[in-house]
Scaffold this motif. Structure first.
Motif, PDB file in Angstrom:
ATOM      1  N   THR A 107     108.739  69.152 -21.679  1.00 24.86           N
ATOM      2  CA  THR A 107     107.315  68.915 -21.799  1.00 24.86           C
ATOM      3  C   THR A 107     106.587  69.733 -22.545  1.00 24.86           C
ATOM      4  OG1 THR A 107     107.247  67.342 -19.587  1.00 24.86           O
ATOM      5  CG2 THR A 107     105.517  68.304 -19.662  1.00 24.86           C
ATOM      6  N   GLU A 108     105.857  68.892 -23.084  1.00 25.60           N
ATOM      7  CA  GLU A 108     105.469  70.153 -23.876  1.00 25.60           C
ATOM      8  C   GLU A 108     103.649  69.753 -23.945  1.00 25.60           C
ATOM      9  OE1 GLU A 108     106.016  71.348 -28.101  1.00 25.60           O
ATOM     10  OE2 GLU A 108     108.187  71.053 -27.549  1.00 25.60           O
ATOM     11  N   ASN A 109     102.246  70.751 -23.192  1.00 31.62           N
ATOM     12  CA  ASN A 109     101.364  70.256 -23.357  1.00 31.62           C
ATOM     13  C   ASN A 109     101.274  68.962 -22.617  1.00 31.62           C
ATOM     14  OD1 ASN A 109     100.024  72.507 -25.333  1.00 31.62           O
ATOM     15  ND2 ASN A 109     101.169  71.017 -26.937  1.00 31.62           N
ATOM     16  N   GLY A 110     102.209  68.438 -21.414  1.00 31.97           N
ATOM     17  CA  GLY A 110     101.936  67.543 -20.694  1.00 31.97           C
ATOM     18  C   GLY A 110     102.927  66.825 -21.216  1.00 31.97           C
ATOM     19  N   ASP A 141     105.962  68.079 -34.868  1.00 32.34           N
ATOM     20  CA  ASP A 141     105.153  68.309 -34.625  1.00 32.34           C
ATOM     21  C   ASP A 141     103.646  67.033 -35.449  1.00 32.34           C
ATOM     22  OD1 ASP A 141     104.906  71.008 -34.298  1.00 32.34           O
ATOM     23  OD2 ASP A 141     105.628  71.973 -35.898  1.00 32.34           O
ATOM     24  N   LEU A 144     103.709  64.592 -32.032  1.00 30.62           N
ATOM     25  CA  LEU A 144     102.339  65.181 -30.926  1.00 30.62           C
ATOM     26  C   LEU A 144     101.580  64.629 -31.995  1.00 30.62           C
ATOM     27  CD1 LEU A 144     104.250  68.755 -29.967  1.00 30.62           C
ATOM     28  CD2 LEU A 144     103.894  66.559 -28.967  1.00 30.62           C
ATOM     29  N   GLN A 145     101.368  65.159 -33.091  1.00 26.49           N
ATOM     30  CA  GLN A 145     100.163  64.480 -34.215  1.00 26.49           C
ATOM     31  C   GLN A 145      99.688  63.324 -33.559  1.00 26.49           C
ATOM     32  OE1 GLN A 145      99.856  66.500 -37.800  1.00 26.49           O
ATOM     33  NE2 GLN A 145      98.605  64.209 -38.447  1.00 26.49           N
ATOM     34  N   GLN A 148      99.152  62.327 -29.826  1.00 26.56           N
ATOM     35  CA  GLN A 148      97.246  62.602 -29.347  1.00 26.56           C
ATOM     36  C   GLN A 148      96.337  61.711 -30.347  1.00 26.56           C
ATOM     37  OE1 GLN A 148      97.953  67.287 -30.671  1.00 26.56           O
ATOM     38  NE2 GLN A 148      99.479  66.664 -28.763  1.00 26.56           N
ATOM     39  N   SER A 209     103.553  59.303 -21.056  1.00 27.70           N
ATOM     40  CA  SER A 209     102.587  59.519 -20.808  1.00 27.70           C
ATOM     41  C   SER A 209     101.376  59.194 -21.414  1.00 27.70           C
ATOM     42  CB  SER A 209     102.909  60.432 -22.494  1.00 27.70           C
ATOM     43  OG  SER A 209     103.671  61.630 -22.307  1.00 27.70           O
TER      44      SER A 209
END
Length: 235
Positions: A107-110, A141, A144-145, A148, A209
């Motif tokens: 888990t990274e940043n929720g 990376d 995640l980008q 988000q 998520s």
């Protein structure tokens, strides 16, 4: 003229020249590495951004499941919505089981991330508007980008994607139109009608998520009066 004074002047000029050169090259590098973005309209209530690259694979199968593949930037996206056939939910559920079985979970940043054979995966889900997607890449990376950038909004509110100068953007992949066309054609051929995608938490389990919400356009490229939607985070 004093030799010491001349030496100081030469040194100052040299430092200024070197500083200007480095500043110019840093600016050029920044511009060259800036990646233009393309918006994917995943459904009537969700959109996201990906690197704008030519020669990507973009298709919707007969169940209304959308597959986006970008080999150059190494990003793959699979999604379905309430525009898809009911069988699309089973297809995504089976895919989730294949991805998570034997995978390393973190888990990274929720955000829950699964890693398997060098590929990172994130599942994003909005149970209010029935949007479900899987984002995959070997570049965490970038993964995640992209995750988000996912934005949900009330489907009753129209979201218009705009360029930085305020004009309507043409860098858009319209999955909505493709899904409606494919599912409608498939339903007509089979003589049956599609039903909404099942999105209950009990059907899918956890570790999803929630993605972002859009209020007045959550992206700098989005315009209009999209309202914030309720989301359920199963991470």
């Amino acid at each position: 003229m004093n030799k010491k004074y001349v030496l100081i002047v030469v040194v100052v000029i040299a430092i200024a020249a070197i500083g200007g050169y480095l500043l110019f090259n840093h600016s050029a590098d920044t511009q060259s590495t800036s990646v233009k973005q393309k918006t994917i309209l995943l459904s009537k209530s969700a959109y996201m951004e990906v690197p704008d690259t030519k020669n990507v694979s973009d298709e919707v199968n007969k169940n209304g499941v959308h597959y986006y593949k970008n080999d150059k930037d190494d990003i793959n996206i699979t999604s379905c919505s309430n525009l898809s056939a009911s069988s699309s939910s089973k297809e995504l559920k089976k895919l989730k089981e294949n991805v998570t079985t034997g995978a390393k979970k973190s888990t990274e940043n929720g955000v829950v991330i699964y890693e398997k054979n060098g590929t990172y995966s994130i599942f994003v889900k909005n149970t209010q508007y029935n949007d479900t997607l899987l984002i995959q890449s070997s570049n965490k990376d970038l993964l995640l980008q992209c995750s988000q950038s996912v934005q949900f909004h009330d489907p009753a509110q129209k979201v218009e994607i705009k360029n930085d100068d305020g004009t309507t953007s043409t860098d858009v992949i319209d999955v909505v139109q493709k899904t409606e066309s494919v599912v409608s054609s498939s339903s007509s051929d089979s003589g049956t009608s599609s039903s909404e995608v099942s999105t209950s938490a009990s059907d899918w389990g956890y570790d999803w998520s929630s993605g972002g919400s859009s209020s007045g356009g959550g992206s700098s490229r989005a315009g209009g009066s999209a309202s914030s939607s309720s989301r359920f985070d199963f991470s």
